[in-house]
Design a protein around this motif. Sequence first.
Motif, PDB file in Angstrom:
ATOM      1  N   THR A 217       0.228  -5.700   3.045  1.00 21.78           N
ATOM      2  CA  THR A 217      -1.179  -6.111   3.368  1.00 21.78           C
ATOM      3  C   THR A 217      -1.830  -6.524   2.732  1.00 21.78           C
ATOM      4  O   THR A 217      -1.250  -7.095   1.338  1.00 21.78           O
ATOM      5  CB  THR A 217      -2.054  -4.594   4.420  1.00 21.78           C
TER       6      THR A 217
ATOM      7  N   ARG B 163       1.046  -1.145  -0.162  1.00 21.80           N
ATOM      8  CA  ARG B 163       0.211   0.014  -0.025  1.00 21.80           C
ATOM      9  C   ARG B 163       0.980   1.213  -0.050  1.00 21.80           C
ATOM     10  O   ARG B 163       2.088   1.270   0.702  1.00 21.80           O
ATOM     11  CB  ARG B 163      -0.677   0.275   0.763  1.00 21.80           C
TER      12      ARG B 163
ATOM     13  N   LYS C  84     -12.109  -7.405  12.418  1.00 22.73           N
ATOM     14  CA  LYS C  84     -10.807  -6.337  13.384  1.00 22.73           C
ATOM     15  C   LYS C  84     -12.277  -5.164  13.800  1.00 22.73           C
ATOM     16  O   LYS C  84     -13.130  -4.201  12.523  1.00 22.73           O
ATOM     17  CB  LYS C  84      -9.950  -6.028  11.996  1.00 22.73           C
TER      18      LYS C  84
ATOM     19  N   THR D 247       5.240  -4.510   7.091  1.00 23.30           N
ATOM     20  CA  THR D 247       3.564  -4.677   6.296  1.00 23.30           C
ATOM     21  C   THR D 247       3.126  -3.896   7.294  1.00 23.30           C
ATOM     22  O   THR D 247       4.299  -2.803   7.865  1.00 23.30           O
ATOM     23  CB  THR D 247       3.625  -6.061   7.559  1.00 23.30           C
ATOM     24  N   VAL D 248       2.293  -3.842   7.009  1.00 22.14           N
ATOM     25  CA  VAL D 248       1.266  -2.577   7.983  1.00 22.14           C
ATOM     26  C   VAL D 248       1.568  -2.777   9.628  1.00 22.14           C
ATOM     27  O   VAL D 248       1.495  -3.531  10.504  1.00 22.14           O
ATOM     28  CB  VAL D 248      -0.167  -2.104   7.673  1.00 22.14           C
ATOM     29  N   ASP D 249       0.885  -1.315   9.838  1.00 24.85           N
ATOM     30  CA  ASP D 249       1.489  -2.026  11.982  1.00 24.85           C
ATOM     31  C   ASP D 249       1.199  -2.898  12.294  1.00 24.85           C
ATOM     32  O   ASP D 249       1.532  -3.527  13.100  1.00 24.85           O
ATOM     33  CB  ASP D 249       0.774  -0.642  12.447  1.00 24.85           C
ATOM     34  N   ASP D 250      -1.048  -3.099  11.865  1.00 21.94           N
ATOM     35  CA  ASP D 250      -1.057  -4.737  12.444  1.00 21.94           C
ATOM     36  C   ASP D 250      -0.991  -5.590  12.217  1.00 21.94           C
ATOM     37  O   ASP D 250      -2.168  -6.511  12.375  1.00 21.94           O
ATOM     38  CB  ASP D 250      -2.591  -3.763  13.762  1.00 21.94           C
TER      39      ASP D 250
ATOM     40  N   SER E  48      -2.306   6.419   5.388  1.00 17.83           N
ATOM     41  CA  SER E  48      -2.560   6.077   6.767  1.00 17.83           C
ATOM     42  C   SER E  48      -2.418   5.004   5.880  1.00 17.83           C
ATOM     43  O   SER E  48      -2.544   3.954   5.042  1.00 17.83           O
ATOM     44  CB  SER E  48      -4.252   6.438   6.323  1.00 17.83           C
ATOM     45  N   TRP E  49      -1.986   3.929   7.115  1.00 17.58           N
ATOM     46  CA  TRP E  49      -1.404   2.356   6.947  1.00 17.58           C
ATOM     47  C   TRP E  49      -0.840   1.816   5.649  1.00 17.58           C
ATOM     48  O   TRP E  49      -1.041   1.412   5.227  1.00 17.58           O
ATOM     49  CB  TRP E  49      -3.335   1.538   7.121  1.00 17.58           C
TER      50      TRP E  49
END
Length: 154
Positions: free
Chosen positions: A35, A26, A72, A121-124, A30-31
């Motif tokens: 992912t 991505r 989520k 990777t993205v944060d979560d 943001s994010w």
Amino acid sequence: MRRTEECELTVLCMLRDGNKVLMQDRVGKSWAGYTFPGGHIEAGESVVDAVVREMREETGLTVLDPRICGVKQFPLKDGDYAGGRYIVFLFEATKYSGELISSDEGEMHWVDISEIDGLPTVDDFGELMEVMSGKDLSEFMYVVENGEWRVIKK
């Protein structure tokens, strides 16, 4: 007690092909990072139809067997739905048709599962994989307690 709230509804899909999964790098502010592809559910659209549409738009592929594998969610603090929540329906699929493309959301890559830990990777993403790949969890959610964000896994 109020039983309704404003929600932003989205989907993500982990498409598997043997030991590989389809991931999107991505590019948004943001994010950002690697992912699974997905996006927003349109008004009146079924959740399954949304994941099929979003996968086709972002990857060029039509998923043929999407199965929900988790949820989520997190509270929204800003914007139109402040005080509401953001809900992501998590899907997995193993069958698809079509030719892989990328979109303006990010480049698509088939990634061996054993190589994911080395990617930005993205944060979560760890929590996403834990829910989507495991048998013990079906949900993770963020809550804000005393001004601090906390993750709850169920």
